[in-house]
Scaffold this active site. Structure first.
Site, short mmCIF file in Angstrom:
data_model
loop_
_atom_site.label_atom_id
_atom_site.label_comp_id
_atom_site.label_asym_id
_atom_site.label_seq_id
_atom_site.Cartn_x
_atom_site.Cartn_y
_atom_site.Cartn_z
N TYR A 1 95.22 -41.05 28.10
CA TYR A 1 94.75 -39.92 28.93
C TYR A 1 95.43 -38.97 28.24
CZ TYR A 1 99.21 -38.98 31.52
OH TYR A 1 100.62 -38.61 31.65
N CYS A 2 94.73 -37.67 28.41
CA CYS A 2 95.24 -36.09 28.13
C CYS A 2 95.17 -35.29 29.02
CB CYS A 2 94.62 -35.93 26.69
SG CYS A 2 92.82 -35.87 26.64
N ARG A 3 94.20 -34.29 28.63
CA ARG A 3 94.04 -32.86 29.52
C ARG A 3 92.99 -33.05 30.42
NH1 ARG A 3 94.85 -28.92 24.55
NH2 ARG A 3 97.25 -29.01 24.44
N CYS B 1 88.72 -32.90 27.10
CA CYS B 1 89.79 -32.95 26.09
C CYS B 1 89.47 -34.33 25.23
CB CYS B 1 91.26 -33.21 26.83
SG CYS B 1 92.53 -33.36 25.57
#
Length: 217
Positions: free
Chosen positions: A175-177, A181
């Site tokens: 996962y990121c933002r 993202c």
């Protein structure tokens, strides 16, 4: 009475005005990850420091963002988690109603996997048991500000040279933002090419928390 009502609506409209800019929405998403200087925000949003300062001023005028001094630096932050929740609600409503946004998001992910059926609580349970590896591919300072429980920090720009650190027999949830993202998508593509079983979790910290899920610092 009409003047009073008009004034009330005008005050609420200040929030709408502050949000009526793609770049200001992007800055809000970046600030969901933690405090940042204007220089960092400008670099991550790919705009000039001058333009970033102007957008941040609008967010401050609407009381959506705040600042604090840290030595010679000025750090920007969201005025509260409710601002992050507002961003998640606004984005979710747009995704629900705008076909163009739905198509654009669908084009970001072109692969499927039986792991895709896992909900947030199932991911949390499996991560706690060591059955999946939750990988936070954001910059390390964002991970330090807040991250998903049991998540491991491995920034996407370091992933290629550090792949050997990841066990191949454990599925990876990256996962990121948030949904807009691309870092987690890029990480998953690399992992799959190298033989890892991996999926992209579209949640960022703001989305995860908005659904009542715990975060760690």
């Amino acid at each position: 009475m009409r003047a009073i009502k008009t004034h009330l609506y005008e005050q609420v409209a200040r929030i709408g005005k502050a949000l009526a800019s793609p770049k200001r929405l992007e800055l809000i998403e970046l600030l969901c990850q933690g405090e940042k200087t204007v220089e960092v925000l400008a670099a991550q949003a790919e705009i000039s420091v001058k333009l970033a300062s102007a957008h941040l001023r609008e967010l401050r005028l609407a009381r959506l963002a705040e600042t604090r001094k840290d030595g010679k630096y000025v750090l920007y932050r969201l005025a509260g988690t409710s601002v992050a929740d507002l961003w998640v609600t606004l984005r979710s409503e747009a995704e629900e109603r705008l076909v163009e946004l739905q198509v654009a998001l669908a084009n970001l992910i072109t692969y499927g996997d039986d792991l895709e059926g896992l909900d947030r609580r199932a991911i949390l349970k499996k991560a706690a048991a060591g059955e999946v590896l939750v990988l936070d591919v954001r910059p390390t300072e964002e991970y330090a500000s807040a991250h998903l429980p049991h998540a491991r920090s491995l920034p996407v720009d370091e992933l290629k040279r550090r792949l050997a650190e990841l066990p191949k027999d454990t599925p990876v949830v990256a996962y990121c933002r948030g949904p807009f993202c691309l870092m987690a998508r890029d990480a998953v593509e690399l992992l799959r090419k190298r033989g890892y079983r991996a999926i992209h979790l579209s949640d960022g910290i703001a989305e995860w928390r908005a659904h009542g899920m715990p975060v760690e610092r």
